[in-house]
Design a protein around this motif. Sequence first.
Motif, mmCIF file in Angstrom:
data_model
loop_
_atom_site.group_PDB
_atom_site.id
_atom_site.type_symbol
_atom_site.label_atom_id
_atom_site.label_comp_id
_atom_site.label_asym_id
_atom_site.label_seq_id
_atom_site.Cartn_x
_atom_site.Cartn_y
_atom_site.Cartn_z
ATOM 1 N N LEU A 319 0.830 -1.201 0.000
ATOM 2 C CA LEU A 319 0.000 0.000 0.000
ATOM 3 C C LEU A 319 0.869 1.258 0.000
ATOM 4 N N LEU A 320 1.933 1.243 0.790
ATOM 5 C CA LEU A 320 2.840 2.388 0.829
ATOM 6 C C LEU A 320 3.504 2.608 -0.530
ATOM 7 N N ILE A 321 3.901 1.527 -1.194
ATOM 8 C CA ILE A 321 4.521 1.646 -2.515
ATOM 9 C C ILE A 321 3.544 2.277 -3.500
ATOM 10 N N ASP A 322 2.293 1.830 -3.466
ATOM 11 C CA ASP A 322 1.267 2.405 -4.340
ATOM 12 C C ASP A 322 1.121 3.908 -4.089
ATOM 13 N N LYS A 323 1.040 4.265 -2.805
ATOM 14 C CA LYS A 323 0.887 5.681 -2.450
ATOM 15 C C LYS A 323 2.086 6.506 -2.871
ATOM 16 N N PHE A 324 3.293 6.013 -2.569
ATOM 17 C CA PHE A 324 4.502 6.776 -2.882
ATOM 18 C C PHE A 324 4.675 6.946 -4.392
ATOM 19 N N ILE A 325 4.333 5.922 -5.162
ATOM 20 C CA ILE A 325 4.423 6.058 -6.616
ATOM 21 C C ILE A 325 3.505 7.182 -7.097
ATOM 22 N N GLN A 326 2.293 7.225 -6.569
ATOM 23 C CA GLN A 326 1.362 8.297 -6.947
ATOM 24 C C GLN A 326 1.930 9.669 -6.564
ATOM 25 N N ASP A 327 2.384 9.793 -5.319
ATOM 26 C CA ASP A 327 2.893 11.081 -4.841
ATOM 27 C C ASP A 327 4.098 11.547 -5.649
ATOM 28 N N ILE A 328 5.053 10.642 -5.883
ATOM 29 C CA ILE A 328 6.292 11.022 -6.570
ATOM 30 C C ILE A 328 6.013 11.372 -8.025
ATOM 31 N N CYS A 329 5.166 10.605 -8.685
ATOM 32 C CA CYS A 329 4.825 10.914 -10.078
ATOM 33 C C CYS A 329 4.104 12.257 -10.173
ATOM 34 N N LEU A 330 3.286 12.559 -9.174
ATOM 35 C CA LEU A 330 2.639 13.873 -9.147
ATOM 36 C C LEU A 330 3.674 14.973 -8.967
ATOM 37 N N ASP A 331 4.622 14.759 -8.065
ATOM 38 C CA ASP A 331 5.675 15.750 -7.843
ATOM 39 C C ASP A 331 6.464 16.023 -9.124
ATOM 40 N N TYR A 332 6.759 14.968 -9.893
ATOM 41 C CA TYR A 332 7.554 15.110 -11.113
ATOM 42 C C TYR A 332 6.696 15.364 -12.348
ATOM 43 N N ASN A 333 5.369 15.431 -12.134
ATOM 44 C CA ASN A 333 4.437 15.700 -13.236
ATOM 45 C C ASN A 333 4.604 14.685 -14.366
ATOM 46 N N VAL A 334 4.671 13.394 -14.017
ATOM 47 C CA VAL A 334 4.744 12.319 -15.005
ATOM 48 C C VAL A 334 3.604 11.341 -14.728
ATOM 49 N N PRO A 335 3.184 10.567 -15.760
ATOM 50 C CA PRO A 335 2.118 9.587 -15.533
ATOM 51 C C PRO A 335 2.551 8.543 -14.490
ATOM 52 N N ASP A 336 1.569 8.018 -13.768
ATOM 53 C CA ASP A 336 1.881 6.984 -12.781
ATOM 54 C C ASP A 336 2.588 5.802 -13.434
ATOM 55 N N LYS A 337 3.572 5.252 -12.746
ATOM 56 C CA LYS A 337 4.306 4.096 -13.250
ATOM 57 C C LYS A 337 3.789 2.825 -12.581
ATOM 58 N N GLU A 338 3.963 1.725 -13.289
ATOM 59 C CA GLU A 338 3.554 0.424 -12.780
ATOM 60 C C GLU A 338 4.762 -0.287 -12.168
ATOM 61 N N ILE A 339 4.490 -1.367 -11.439
ATOM 62 C CA ILE A 339 5.572 -2.146 -10.845
ATOM 63 C C ILE A 339 5.265 -3.630 -11.026
ATOM 64 N N GLU A 340 6.228 -4.384 -11.502
ATOM 65 C CA GLU A 340 6.045 -5.812 -11.685
ATOM 66 C C GLU A 340 5.782 -6.503 -10.349
ATOM 67 N N PRO A 341 4.935 -7.534 -10.328
ATOM 68 C CA PRO A 341 4.684 -8.269 -9.066
ATOM 69 C C PRO A 341 5.963 -8.773 -8.407
ATOM 70 N N ALA A 342 6.925 -9.257 -9.218
ATOM 71 C CA ALA A 342 8.176 -9.759 -8.632
ATOM 72 C C ALA A 342 8.959 -8.628 -7.977
ATOM 73 N N ALA A 343 8.937 -7.444 -8.587
ATOM 74 C CA ALA A 343 9.624 -6.286 -8.004
ATOM 75 C C ALA A 343 8.931 -5.843 -6.723
ATOM 76 N N LEU A 344 7.602 -5.913 -6.728
ATOM 77 C CA LEU A 344 6.844 -5.552 -5.522
ATOM 78 C C LEU A 344 7.178 -6.501 -4.373
ATOM 79 N N THR A 345 7.241 -7.797 -4.668
ATOM 80 C CA THR A 345 7.594 -8.779 -3.633
ATOM 81 C C THR A 345 9.000 -8.537 -3.108
ATOM 82 N N TYR A 346 9.925 -8.249 -4.015
ATOM 83 C CA TYR A 346 11.325 -7.988 -3.615
ATOM 84 C C TYR A 346 11.402 -6.794 -2.665
ATOM 85 N N LEU A 347 10.731 -5.705 -3.015
ATOM 86 C CA LEU A 347 10.772 -4.502 -2.178
ATOM 87 C C LEU A 347 10.087 -4.749 -0.828
ATOM 88 N N THR A 348 9.054 -5.573 -0.830
ATOM 89 C CA THR A 348 8.337 -5.864 0.420
ATOM 90 C C THR A 348 9.212 -6.630 1.406
#
Length: 383
Positions: A319-348
């Motif tokens: 949930l935090l990753i989802d939120k931070f991606i939204q916030d950071i993309c808004l800060d940089y004025n770029v479209p939201d980015k996606e994250i692969e499930p394997a990358a999400l598991t790794y970061l978790t």
Amino acid sequence: MAKIIIIEDEASIRAALRDILEYEGYEVDEAENGLVGIEMLVTDYYDVALCNLNMPKMHGFDVLFHAHEAGVSTQIIVITAVGTVENAIESSRLGAFDFIVKPPDLSRLLKVTADAVERYKRAVANRLAGKKIYRIGEFVGESPSMQAIRACIEQASQQRAPVLISGPSGAGKGMVAQQIHYKIRNARRPLITVNCAAIPDELLESELFGHEKGAFPGAASRRIGKIEQAEGGTLFLDEIGRISPAVQEKLMHAIDQQTFTRIGSKKELKLNTRIISSTEKDLVSEVEAGNFRADLYDHLREIAIHLPPLSSHREDIPLLIDKFIQDICLDYNVPDKEIEPAALTYLTLLLWEANTRGLRTALERLIIMCEQVITLDEAKLYA
């Protein structure tokens, strides 16, 4: 219809700008100084703000700073008669959309305003593109510990009692303080933050309480302290466990007597400020070791909130990753980015010794360096 706020202390300039902008079809509100301006920015929604710099009660730079701290998405255009390079650079550093010198060229003013409105709309559209929408600064998590913390925030926001927020570095203590302050219904008062760990002991007393001209060598003019600046609002003392015994004593006296004095003055001023404190240190141990006053500790923790390390509520990381991606993309004025499930598991599964701050920093690197989809290999490389 786009909504604009004019933050300007000169009524004639506010009126002139209002006439121009309303003629162009904008809805316009006014704020006669910086303090009123930031209060309106955090309690209402505006596409764009036109903000002067040299104003009473709160400087334009402080408006920019507090707007950013509160997670305000409004695009702020600085408009000032003091058109120095230094002011332009500082405005940009603090997040201003653009910098215009008075008297403004009408065509440039309207062009910059229109561009700022479009940027605001794009940023909102990016965040509405099929994702759960979070407010910047929202405390995210569904684990029992996070639900308990949200309940404490709700309780604390309904009272004026002092709050002590404890927890490890990077766990979000400052965000909790902001949530408590800004959840107060119709809160139109300042939130002033003092990083006690970053200010030398010999300067902290003046920073908090202020001083009179000539109070000590180098005091060339009167200084209004942070306690006075937070009049009627909230003073957030970040890392209060670092303050010296002398400052502890004066702060204890101020809280106990509900009055304080500037350095070099005998005039008592009323303490009309809510105090929220944070600490990474174990203040119970500090009290037992004689490093922190027991009576001050008791006063500060009428409401106590403890933030656990991120590793203890790992289920909240997606949930935090989802939120931070939204916030950071808004800060940089770029479209939201996606994250692969394997990358999400790794970061978790990473340790995240720097807690949520470290997670957000890693995601900022990933968003800067990666294409539209964050892959496992990229997560391993940049996180």
